[in-house]
Write a protein that holds these residues in place. Structure first.
Motif: not given
Length: 556
Positions: A72-96
């Motif tokens: 998580l290199d840059a954010d704007f008002r991101t809630p604190r419960n959002f993770p600070s990192w994701l796996p390099l191969d992360y892909r969202p289950a759905s874009e929306v």
């Protein structure tokens, strides 16, 4: 149907215009950020992007090669419960994701916990370029629907910004690696003791390290750009060897040649030549490496000299031993003949001269045997101050008759030394005798000075560590010229009429047996100082040390 009031329509129009202006400004600001690449750009980009897409929060997860994660290199008002990192191969289950739908990935679950209405996730970049995950959250469900074009624009701009950043980081990393490599290369060239000269395909010098500068006498600024033949000068076939390396890439390993320095000194070196072909950092170059062999050659010459001296010593010992027996017979025969003649016989004078010369020759043979086959020293802890003082006391009468003053200094609390007292007395006798001879022709009174003090721990003797005592014996004679000083310890070298030239050779041999050193410094017109260093005793001095008396030699 209730008609809208003019004031409400005017307020709605003003709100739409303000929002449009804010979006336009955010677009311009986000686009302008592409011209700069500092780290703080990402925070500004996140805020501008959030405004452009009317998001309540926005986060950028960017690939980090060091950790192998999306951080998580840059954010704007991101809630604190959002993770600070994701796996390099992360892909969202759905874009929306909208509230009420299943949360099938970590960011959707975080959005639900933060009570967001909608979450948009976009994987940006290409397989070869930046890997970035753009996350936009809305409190209102479906808040993204009217911003589809703005979201696409933000995704494109951020992808370009991320790729630029990665390229900039790669350039910085490459520059840092190149700088480190340059420092390492310069350090290695400075530390290596071999001379190094680099020439290009035209035979001109591009680099010369410090060792080569010192050996050849040319600084880098003066040597750079000159043909190598003007700096690397040799009587041997150096030029053909280097030219062949330039033309054919054929190197040289271990060729012994002699280089001529700028001052004209001949320097023996071991030469190596290697070609560096295109594709390397040096482009097409030739490396000329040479190792100064002066010390090695000097050691070889010294080794041969020592072998010759050893052979000469053995032959001298054999010669002295073989002559001593018949010489004893001659001396005994002369004494017998003299005893049979009357005291006033004219032959008595001749017989006395023969006997005296036989005695002198016997002493010379004894000196030769001492040099060639020294006796084992009986080393004991000895009070050096008392020993030197007693020796000087026995010499004072003769020194006084020669109009020579004595100065004796000794530091307090000196430890005992490990010596054979009789042999050290022999060394002092030789040094005192030489000092008297040096000052005998002075028109004024001379001075014999003896100083005893603590010496340096190494004192130039390889292989011995510990405290050392230093004895300086100086005179105010005429001094020695350099050629005499250089040979003063050589066997059979003498400047005295009737001298054997073995006294100082024997003295140095005795001191060497005691793990000590005997050196000389002399200044013409000023005087000479002989310096003895001897190892100090580790143990305390015994209650009584017997020092045998060696009388001062009779005056000739």
């Amino acid at each position: 149907m209730i008609a809208a009031r003019p004031s409400d329509i005017r307020q709605a129009r003003e709100a739409m215009e303000a929002e449009a202006i804010a979006h336009a400004e955010a677009t311009v600001e986000l686009t302008q950020l592409l011209d700069g690449m500092p780290d703080e750009v990402w925070e500004e980009a996140a805020a501008a992007a959030a405004c452009l897409v009317s998001a309540n929060m926005l986060a950028l997860y960017i690939e980090d090669e060091g950790s192998g994660k999306l951080l998580l290199d840059a954010d704007f008002r991101t809630p604190r419960n959002f993770p600070s990192w994701l796996p390099l191969d992360y892909r969202p289950a759905s874009e929306v994701w909208d509230v009420g739908l299943a949360s099938d990935d970590v960011l959707s679950r975080a959005a639900r916990e933060a009570r967001l209405g909608s979450l948009v996730q976009q994987t940006l970049g290409t397989e070869e370029g930046a890997h970035v995950v753009l996350v936009m959250g809305y409190r209102k469900r479906g808040g993204y629907e009217v911003r589809t074009q703005s979201i696409a624009l933000v995704g494109s701009l951020l992808t370009s910004l991320a790729e630029r950043r990665l390229r900039a980081e790669a350039v910085v990393e490459l520059a840092r690696a190149h700088h480190s490599q340059s420092i390492l290369q310069e350090t290695l060239q400075r530390l290596i003791t071999c001379g190094l000269v680099v020439i290009d395909a035209d035979g001109r010098i591009t680099h010369i390290n410090e060792a080569a500068q010192d050996l050849l006498g040319y600084p880098l600024e003066e040597a750079r750009g000159r043909p190598f033949q003007e700096v690397l000068i040799s009587r041997e076939r150096l030029v053909p060897l280097v030219q062949r390396a330039i033309d054919e890439g054929v190197g040289v390993e271990g060729e012994e040649i002699t280089l001529i320095s700028r001052e004209g000194a001949a320097v023996p070196v071991l030469l190596r030549v290697a070609s560096v072909w295109p594709g390397t950092d040096l482009e097409e170059s030739v490396l000329i490496v040479f190792d100064d062999r002066s010390h090695h050659k000097a050691m070889e010459a010294r080794g041969r000299h020592l072998e010759q001296l050893s052979f000469l010593g053995e032959m001298s010992a054999i010669f002295a031993h073989e002559i001593r027996n018949p010489l004893a017979g001659i001396s005994a025969g002369v004494e017998y003949v003299a005893s049979k003649l009357p005291p006033d016989d004219p032959l008595q004078e001749s017989l006395q001269m023969i006997h005296a010369e036989s005695k002198r020759l016997n002493q010379l043979l004894g000196d030769i045997l001492t040099v060639a086959r020294p006796k084992p020293a009986e080393i004991t802890a000895t009070d050096i101050v008392a020993l030197v003082a007693r020796s000087l006391d026995r010499w004072r009468p003769r020194l006084g008759r020669k109009h020579i003053d004595v100065e004796f200094f000794a530091d307090d609390d000196l430890p005992p030394v490990m010596v054979d007292p009789r042999e050290l007395e022999q060394v002092l006798t030789n040094l005192f005798s030489n000092a008297i001879h040096a000052m005998s022709a002075l028109p004024q009174r001379g001075t014999l000075s003896v100083h005893i003090c603590m010496g340096p721990e190494d004192a130039g003797y390889v292989g011995y560590e510990g405290q050392r005592i230093q004895i300086d014996v100086g005179d105010t004679g005429p001094g020695m010229p350099p050629e005499v000083k250089r040979r003063v310890f050589e066997p059979f070298f003498t400047t005295k009429n009737g001298g054997t030239g073995l006294g100082l050779a024997i003295a140095r041999r005795i001191i060497s047996q005691h793990n000590g050193t005997l050196t000389v410094e002399s200044w013409e017109g000023v005087g000479t100082v002989f310096t003895i260093t001897l190892p100090a005793a580790a143990q305390a001095l015994a209650p009584a040390v017997t020092v045998p008396d060696i009388a001062a030699p009779e005056e000739s």
